[in-house]
Design a protein around this motif. Sequence first.
Motif, PDB file in Angstrom:
ATOM      1  N   THR A 149      19.260  60.748  48.275  1.00 13.46           N
ATOM      2  CA  THR A 149      19.591  59.830  47.156  1.00 13.46           C
ATOM      3  C   THR A 149      19.025  60.768  46.464  1.00 13.46           C
ATOM      4  O   THR A 149      18.862  59.255  45.190  1.00 13.46           O
ATOM      5  CB  THR A 149      19.007  58.851  47.931  1.00 13.46           C
ATOM      6  N   ASN A 152      21.430  60.133  41.974  1.00 18.58           N
ATOM      7  CA  ASN A 152      22.107  59.204  41.445  1.00 18.58           C
ATOM      8  C   ASN A 152      21.160  58.675  39.477  1.00 18.58           C
ATOM      9  O   ASN A 152      20.412  58.964  40.101  1.00 18.58           O
ATOM     10  CB  ASN A 152      21.649  57.992  41.953  1.00 18.58           C
ATOM     11  N   ASP A 199      28.498  50.047  48.092  1.00 18.66           N
ATOM     12  CA  ASP A 199      27.668  51.240  49.394  1.00 18.66           C
ATOM     13  C   ASP A 199      28.141  50.584  50.484  1.00 18.66           C
ATOM     14  O   ASP A 199      28.083  51.145  51.220  1.00 18.66           O
ATOM     15  CB  ASP A 199      26.456  51.047  48.847  1.00 18.66           C
ATOM     16  N   SER A 211      24.320  56.573  48.115  1.00 22.20           N
ATOM     17  CA  SER A 211      24.858  57.508  48.418  1.00 22.20           C
ATOM     18  C   SER A 211      25.451  57.074  50.164  1.00 22.20           C
ATOM     19  O   SER A 211      25.767  56.258  50.106  1.00 22.20           O
ATOM     20  CB  SER A 211      23.353  58.173  48.577  1.00 22.20           C
ATOM     21  N   LEU A 213      23.940  56.177  52.973  1.00 20.18           N
ATOM     22  CA  LEU A 213      22.571  56.287  52.677  1.00 20.18           C
ATOM     23  C   LEU A 213      22.849  55.219  54.102  1.00 20.18           C
ATOM     24  O   LEU A 213      22.879  55.147  55.581  1.00 20.18           O
ATOM     25  CB  LEU A 213      21.514  55.530  52.177  1.00 20.18           C
ATOM     26  N   ALA A 228      15.917  55.643  51.625  1.00 21.78           N
ATOM     27  CA  ALA A 228      15.873  57.347  51.360  1.00 21.78           C
ATOM     28  C   ALA A 228      14.852  57.925  49.905  1.00 21.78           C
ATOM     29  O   ALA A 228      14.301  57.265  49.698  1.00 21.78           O
ATOM     30  CB  ALA A 228      17.049  56.299  50.172  1.00 21.78           C
TER      31      ALA A 228
END
Length: 294
Positions: A149, A152, A199, A211, A213, A228
């Motif tokens: 991740t 970002n 998210d 992400s 994730l 992450a």
Amino acid sequence: MLKSLLEAIDILESKDPLSKIREKVKGIKYEEKNFGEVTYLKAYYGNGGKKRVEILGRLGAIQMKDSKGLVSDADGAIVSLALILELINLKDKGITFDVDVSVVTNISLNAKLIPHKPFNFMIPLIDFNDALKEEVDPNADLILSIDSTKGNRLAKYDDFAITHVIKDGYILKLEDEVIDIYNRVTGHEVYMVPLTTGDLLPLDFNVYHISTLISPWLYTDSPVIGLATVSKQVVPGYVTGVLNMEMLEHTSRFCLEILKYVEKEGKIYNEEELKEIEEKLGKSNLIRVKRGST
């Protein structure tokens, strides 16, 4: 753990990683599923333990076409493979766990790039929802979802970061004992991934995702914790030369310590808090966007 980590990286950097993995996992249940250029591997440890934990290495690919070496996005595969190698190594030493473990990841040499700022996401060369269906173990009582991740501008740390628990469309606080494990493994304060409602939504919603994730929550009723692998710099998933060995070792060791914690019947989140929320507010509206459940 470091030895297993180095071995995992060495295997994944080879021309034929799958043949090397097959050799290493002899003696435990193991299967592969091919979807064109994408191969999912699933390794299973234990037989009838108290709980079942899934170590899910999420990624688009370990390499990109024409690249030389592992890309940044490979972290999920590295950590998940290192974990199963460590469990096998410990078993050979006579150290076993009364907990079942499923390790799932994909071994691919190319990925799709889809629009995302500041850098495009890497996802497997199959339908994203099909990938999630394949990744999520429906029998797991807990899923640790590991995903690079670094692309970002929010989670900018020099070690891996962790999410709170995602369960039934709600974000629930990690139990203090889980945070204590993080502190001991890393030697520093807890680094958290700042999640938004976006998210938790499927990727086809036109909203920002830090992400993918925690996307596995869409296909399970079990709690999901995101791990992450991040960086202080903004790093695309498709570049090479950015493996952070200390972070990868910390992430792998955290997974191992969580297995020990679950074996001792440690709690991941406060179930009474979820009960209180649902009694006062009802079920989360986000349940409507789920794509599957156990």
